[in-house]
Design a protein around this motif. Structure first.
Motif, PDB file in Angstrom:
ATOM      1  N   ASP A  53       0.984  -1.056  -0.019  1.00 46.76           N
ATOM      2  CA  ASP A  53       0.107  -0.137  -0.095  1.00 46.76           C
ATOM      3  C   ASP A  53       0.982   0.931   0.063  1.00 46.76           C
ATOM      4  OD1 ASP A  53      -2.210   1.768   0.333  1.00 46.76           O
ATOM      5  OD2 ASP A  53      -2.433   1.613   2.380  1.00 46.76           O
ATOM      6  N   ALA A  55       1.256   5.251  -0.987  1.00 43.53           N
ATOM      7  CA  ALA A  55       0.708   6.540  -1.036  1.00 43.53           C
ATOM      8  C   ALA A  55       1.395   7.714  -1.033  1.00 43.53           C
ATOM      9  CB  ALA A  55      -0.698   6.456  -0.037  1.00 43.53           C
ATOM     10  N   ARG A  67      -2.241   6.589  -4.858  1.00 43.13           N
ATOM     11  CA  ARG A  67      -0.875   5.676  -5.316  1.00 43.13           C
ATOM     12  C   ARG A  67      -0.361   6.231  -6.322  1.00 43.13           C
ATOM     13  NH1 ARG A  67      -2.019  -0.099  -8.165  1.00 43.13           N
ATOM     14  NH2 ARG A  67      -3.756   0.793  -8.841  1.00 43.13           N
ATOM     15  N   LYS A  73      -0.228  -2.901  -6.684  1.00 42.17           N
ATOM     16  CA  LYS A  73      -0.704  -3.303  -5.552  1.00 42.17           C
ATOM     17  C   LYS A  73      -0.282  -4.694  -4.876  1.00 42.17           C
ATOM     18  CE  LYS A  73      -4.303  -0.421  -3.614  1.00 42.17           C
ATOM     19  NZ  LYS A  73      -3.952  -0.094  -2.464  1.00 42.17           N
TER      20      LYS A  73
END
Length: 179
Positions: A53, A55, A67, A73
């Motif tokens: 994950d 970000a 993202r 992912k």
């Protein structure tokens, strides 16, 4: 498991194509798992899985919480290899594997997604000392990457300038000597 932070990250400049600007930062959290298993004396398997994950963090303007481009992912791979240690084909070995790469964002507009893809690879080898003992350490090998000649896009610069097309089927033969 990991939890990484990076500051002063470069992102595509939305105003000037082919230029980059610094943004606040990135946070990457995830897990990677890998297993090497010898199922028999002749057969071994390697498998790997990654979930991440990633970000943009505070200070990244409109991108905060989104993202980044070209970051899947999930990725997964498995490879199996079988060697013959006795019999008329002693010294011969074959392998095959599958690689999966999840979808990625094309650019920071968050509108376009590059699709996930799966590639198949294969390999065959022969240890020459099985036939001629004085050639101990010499190995003939043929490897094929993207065996099914799948069309895929491993990365993109932006929706305006486009995506990279992945490599076509690639077959390589080699002879190695280890002492």
């Amino acid at each position: 498991m990991y939890d990484l932070k990076q500051s002063h990250v470069l992102v595509s400049d939305p105003v000037h194509l082919d230029f980059y600007t610094q943004t606040g930062g990135l946070r990457a959290r995830g897990v990677e798992v890998e297993a090497h298993v010898d199922l028999t004396r002749n057969l071994n398997i390697i498998a790997a899985y990654t979930y991440q994950d990633v970000a943009y963090t505070k200070g990244s303007g409109d991108l905060t919480g989104e993202r980044p481009t070209s970051v899947p992912k999930q990725t997964f791979s498995v490879w199996g290899h079988y060697d013959l240690h006795s019999g008329p084909l002693q010294g011969f070995g074959i392998g095959a594997g599958v690689r999966y790469n999840g979808n990625t964002l094309v650019d920071n507009t968050l509108e376009y997604v590059s699709p996930s893809y799966t590639l198949v690879d294969a390999q065959a080898q022969y240890a020459l000392d099985a036939m001629v003992p004085r050639l101990k350490g010499m190995l003939l090998q043929v490897t094929a990457q993207n065996l099914l000649n799948t069309r895929y896009y491993p990365g993109c610069t932006s929706a305006d300038t486009g995506c990279y097309i992945g490599a076509n089927r690639n077959v390589i033969g080699k002879i190695t000597y280890s002492w």
